[in-house]
Scaffold this motif. Structure first.
Motif, PDB file in Angstrom:
ATOM      1  N   SER A 473       0.811  -1.211   0.000  1.00 19.13           N
ATOM      2  CA  SER A 473       0.000   0.000   0.000  1.00 19.13           C
ATOM      3  C   SER A 473       0.849   1.268   0.000  1.00 19.13           C
ATOM      4  O   SER A 473       0.318   2.373  -0.081  1.00 19.13           O
ATOM      5  CB  SER A 473      -0.920   0.022   1.223  1.00 19.13           C
ATOM      6  OG  SER A 473      -0.144   0.008   2.401  1.00 19.13           O
ATOM      7  N   GLN A 490      -5.228  -5.147   3.998  1.00 19.93           N
ATOM      8  CA  GLN A 490      -6.636  -4.859   3.720  1.00 19.93           C
ATOM      9  C   GLN A 490      -6.950  -5.351   2.299  1.00 19.93           C
ATOM     10  O   GLN A 490      -6.041  -5.632   1.521  1.00 19.93           O
ATOM     11  CB  GLN A 490      -6.914  -3.372   3.866  1.00 19.93           C
ATOM     12  CG  GLN A 490      -6.015  -2.464   3.071  1.00 19.93           C
ATOM     13  CD  GLN A 490      -6.140  -1.009   3.495  1.00 19.93           C
ATOM     14  OE1 GLN A 490      -7.099  -0.573   4.088  1.00 19.93           O
ATOM     15  NE2 GLN A 490      -5.108  -0.227   3.174  1.00 19.93           N
ATOM     16  N   VAL A 499     -11.134   4.995  -1.612  1.00 13.23           N
ATOM     17  CA  VAL A 499     -10.140   4.882  -0.554  1.00 13.23           C
ATOM     18  C   VAL A 499      -9.502   6.244  -0.320  1.00 13.23           C
ATOM     19  O   VAL A 499      -9.286   7.016  -1.258  1.00 13.23           O
ATOM     20  CB  VAL A 499      -9.058   3.833  -0.919  1.00 13.23           C
ATOM     21  CG1 VAL A 499      -8.339   4.199  -2.206  1.00 13.23           C
ATOM     22  CG2 VAL A 499      -8.074   3.630   0.220  1.00 13.23           C
ATOM     23  N   GLU A 500      -9.237   6.583   0.964  1.00  9.29           N
ATOM     24  CA  GLU A 500      -8.553   7.825   1.309  1.00  9.29           C
ATOM     25  C   GLU A 500      -7.043   7.598   1.282  1.00  9.29           C
ATOM     26  O   GLU A 500      -6.543   6.614   1.827  1.00  9.29           O
ATOM     27  CB  GLU A 500      -8.991   8.305   2.685  1.00  9.29           C
ATOM     28  CG  GLU A 500     -10.455   8.724   2.748  1.00  9.29           C
ATOM     29  CD  GLU A 500     -10.837   9.321   4.094  1.00  9.29           C
ATOM     30  OE1 GLU A 500      -9.932   9.456   4.955  1.00  9.29           O
ATOM     31  OE2 GLU A 500     -12.013   9.655   4.274  1.00  9.29           O
ATOM     32  N   LYS A 513      -0.494   7.197   3.933  1.00 13.51           N
ATOM     33  CA  LYS A 513      -1.733   6.552   4.368  1.00 13.51           C
ATOM     34  C   LYS A 513      -2.486   6.064   3.139  1.00 13.51           C
ATOM     35  O   LYS A 513      -2.702   6.816   2.184  1.00 13.51           O
ATOM     36  CB  LYS A 513      -2.616   7.527   5.145  1.00 13.51           C
ATOM     37  CG  LYS A 513      -3.935   6.905   5.612  1.00 13.51           C
ATOM     38  CD  LYS A 513      -4.787   7.899   6.394  1.00 13.51           C
ATOM     39  CE  LYS A 513      -6.101   7.251   6.829  1.00 13.51           C
ATOM     40  NZ  LYS A 513      -6.978   8.198   7.561  1.00 13.51           N
ATOM     41  N   GLY A 515      -6.031   4.023   2.858  1.00 11.84           N
ATOM     42  CA  GLY A 515      -7.091   3.399   3.643  1.00 11.84           C
ATOM     43  C   GLY A 515      -6.739   3.420   5.110  1.00 11.84           C
ATOM     44  O   GLY A 515      -6.413   4.462   5.677  1.00 11.84           O
ATOM     45  N   LYS A 516      -6.754   2.254   5.735  1.00  9.61           N
ATOM     46  CA  LYS A 516      -6.436   2.146   7.155  1.00  9.61           C
ATOM     47  C   LYS A 516      -4.943   1.969   7.412  1.00  9.61           C
ATOM     48  O   LYS A 516      -4.509   1.987   8.568  1.00  9.61           O
ATOM     49  CB  LYS A 516      -7.198   0.966   7.765  1.00  9.61           C
ATOM     50  CG  LYS A 516      -8.719   1.097   7.709  1.00  9.61           C
ATOM     51  CD  LYS A 516      -9.392  -0.130   8.303  1.00  9.61           C
ATOM     52  CE  LYS A 516     -10.908  -0.014   8.243  1.00  9.61           C
ATOM     53  NZ  LYS A 516     -11.586  -1.218   8.801  1.00  9.61           N
ATOM     54  N   ASP A 517      -4.181   1.797   6.365  1.00  7.93           N
ATOM     55  CA  ASP A 517      -2.773   1.460   6.529  1.00  7.93           C
ATOM     56  C   ASP A 517      -1.888   2.700   6.486  1.00  7.93           C
ATOM     57  O   ASP A 517      -2.067   3.574   5.630  1.00  7.93           O
ATOM     58  CB  ASP A 517      -2.344   0.504   5.416  1.00  7.93           C
ATOM     59  CG  ASP A 517      -0.941  -0.001   5.638  1.00  7.93           C
ATOM     60  OD1 ASP A 517      -0.664  -0.476   6.746  1.00  7.93           O
ATOM     61  OD2 ASP A 517      -0.121   0.098   4.708  1.00  7.93           O
ATOM     62  N   THR A 518      -0.930   2.798   7.391  1.00 10.77           N
ATOM     63  CA  THR A 518       0.028   3.901   7.411  1.00 10.77           C
ATOM     64  C   THR A 518       1.447   3.346   7.448  1.00 10.77           C
ATOM     65  O   THR A 518       1.693   2.224   7.899  1.00 10.77           O
ATOM     66  CB  THR A 518      -0.184   4.818   8.626  1.00 10.77           C
ATOM     67  OG1 THR A 518       0.003   4.064   9.838  1.00 10.77           O
ATOM     68  CG2 THR A 518      -1.557   5.445   8.609  1.00 10.77           C
TER      69      THR A 518
END
Length: 554
Positions: A473, A490, A499-500, A513, A515-518
């Motif tokens: 990601s 994810q 997706v953000e 970032k 989605g939820k991953d950083t």
């Protein structure tokens, strides 16, 4: 059953000493010399098959020319089919790519045998069937000829146009064995020619063990079963009485024995003057000569008739044939300055600009809106790379080069900021070189086709998505080296998802970032442009994405 013939050359049998290519050129147009001299010719740039007056139609696909007529060929014909590890190239690389098919003639008596190299970059045993080169093979191969078959690298690609299943039998449609047997081995046997199967060379694996995908043993992914491709070739050889040269084992043994990564790199192409830009798949002139020497010796030992075609007292290659491309020029950066330097092909609203650059499919594709397009629409930006119907792919994120479409701003190097957006996926191909998202990079070029561009950057976006949920990601390229090891954790991107995505810069620290991953990367992006950095949205290869809620804040 015919007597089973299996050739396995051990590393001990292969001396790493030198020989200089004396192969005739298939085509001199745009050839990039490796700088090596010839024992029988003054040309150091010959990379084609040793065809006599061949009619060659330039096709500008993956650096390969289509061969529609082999012309008059002296002596026994040795046809070669396969992928980029065997094919000819015309490269601007620091150490250009050479397929080992281009070096076989060096070890043969030119009065007795001629190599007809039909191999093409990027092809699998399946996709090669659609090429003019395959029809040339079918029309010309005859009794007494030889056919060297070298596929595998692209048969394992998770793409319907190239993939073949490594697990099925030779009689099972869609299997790797079936593709090799029906279209190549049986073709040669029916024409009273002699087929020779070669397993694929390993991919260079710096700092890693030679196992898994680098030795062509793949995992299941998105409906594409994995398996052992070299094993399938060895088994097919046993089942059909066909000689097998196990180059996977030969190259694995050689690389594992060598002391360090520098020792294995000496066999491989190098994109730029930076050692980190080594191409871990493709060979250079020395590496190709070494593999050709392996093949010739294996066939010579197994086939007395072929042995009569080999030159007397052949010597294995030495490293002194590897010199840098004399035409290679260290690139100078032309800084993007202001609106007047913007792309005429992609009009945008300042301070945002649009461009396509790098290994983007060819000069002629830059201006094709079917392949590359950026639309500003009421605060949204719609970008697609590749045709909307998915039939044509352009650009890539690959080990040695990138080709991207970029919607960006130019910012001072000392400016901290956050760039964020929502990405709605309209369509996306399940391909490991496809990507989209946000990128912050060291340099920008306006509508420039140049496959040597692999400058440093940080990216937030999906990569290796053909691997299903096991994709990255975010990733970075530093000093030419691509590191895409950060797992997303994810679901893989698919049409309809939103997706953000964001990248925050604080000094030399970049927080991504998706989605939820950083993730966090520390990199100094001023190797090329010491005053500015370039931040923006990108698409690569075959995807259509609508970006919204775009903001660039300090």
């Amino acid at each position: 059953m015919k007597k089973i013939k299996l050739a396995l050359l051990s590393l001990a049998a292969v001396a790493l000493v030198g020989f200089v290519s004396c192969q005739k050129a298939q085509s001199s147009a745009g050839a990039a010399s490796s700088g090596s001299s010839s024992a029988s010719s003054s040309s150091g740039s010959s990379q084609g098959s040793a065809l006599d007056a061949a009619t060659v139609a330039n096709e500008k696909v993956e650096n390969v020319a289509a061969i529609t007529d082999i012309g008059k060929v002296k002596g026994t014909r040795i046809f070669v089919v396969g992928d980029s590890t065997l094919s000819a190239f015309h490269d601007p690389y620091y150490y250009p790519r050479y397929g080992y098919g281009t070096k076989l003639q060096d070890y043969l008596d030119s009065k007795k045998a001629t190599v007809v190299n039909l191999a093409m970059s990027g092809r699998s045993s399946k996709s090669f069937l659609t090429e003019a080169n395959y029809q040339t093979l079918v029309k010309n191969i005859k009794k007494g000829d030889y056919l060297i078959i070298g596929f595998g690298h692209n048969d394992e690609k998770n793409e319907s146009g190239r993939y073949t299943n490594p697990n099925g039998s030779k009689d099972e449609a869609g299997s790797f064995k079936n593709s090799l047997y029906v279209n190549y081995v049986k073709l040669a046997q029916d024409k009273k020619a002699t087929p020779i199967l070669c397993t694929p060379i390993v991919r260079r694996a710096p700092g890693k063990k030679y196992e898994g995908s680098v030795v062509h043993v793949t995992k299941d992914a998105q409906g594409f079963p994995g398996g052992d491709y070299p094993k399938a070739i060895r088994e097919l050889g046993q089942e059909t009485g066909t000689l097998v040269v196990d180059l996977t084992q030969i190259t694995k043994d050689r690389y594992e024995k060598l002391a360090d990564d520098k020792e294995t790199a000496k066999f491989h192409a190098q994109l730029t003057f930076k050692a980190a830009s080594t191409d871990n798949t493709h060979l250079n002139t020395y590496g190709a000569s070494v593999i050709a020497f392996d093949v010739i010796n294996a066939v010579k030992a197994a086939n007395p008739k072929f042995a009569k075609l080999v030159r007397e007292n052949i010597q294995a290659p030495t490293e002194d044939i590897l010199v840098k491309n004399p035409d290679y020029v260290i690139p100078k950066y032309s800084e993007f300055i202001a609106k007047e330097d913007a792309s005429p092909l992609r009009p945008t609203t300042a301070p945002w600009y649009g461009t396509v650059f790098g290994d983007c499919g060819g000069e002629e594709k830059l201006a094709d809106p079917e392949l590359y397009e950026i639309k500003e629409d009421g605060g949204k930006v719609i970008m697609h790379s590749g045709s909307l119907d998915g039939s044509k792919s352009v650009g890539k994120i690959a080990n040695a080069s990138d080709g991207i479409q970029f919607y960006f701003q130019k910012l001072p190097i000392n400016k901290d900021f956050t760039l964020k957006a929502k990405a709605k996926i309209i369509s996306v191909a399940k391909n490991n070189q496809v990507s989209f998202g946000i990128m912050v990079r060291d340099d920008v070029y306006i509508d420039k086709y140049d496959n040597s561009i692999n400058s440093s950057y940080v990216a937030a976006g999906p990569l290796k998505i053909a691997n299903g949920d096991d994709y990255s990601s975010s990733w970075q390229r530093v000093d030419g080296n691509l590191n895409e090891t950060h797992n997303a954790g994810q679901p893989a991107p698919a049409a309809g998802q939103t997706v953000e995505i964001s990248i925050t810069k604080k000094g030399n620290v970049y927080t991504t970032k998706y989605g939820k991953d950083t993730a966090e990367y520390t990199v100094d992006l001023k190797d090329v442009d010491s005053k500015n950095i370039y931040a923006g949205l990108y698409t690569v290869r075959c995807c259509n994405v609508e970006f919204s809620d775009i903001s660039l804040t300090e």
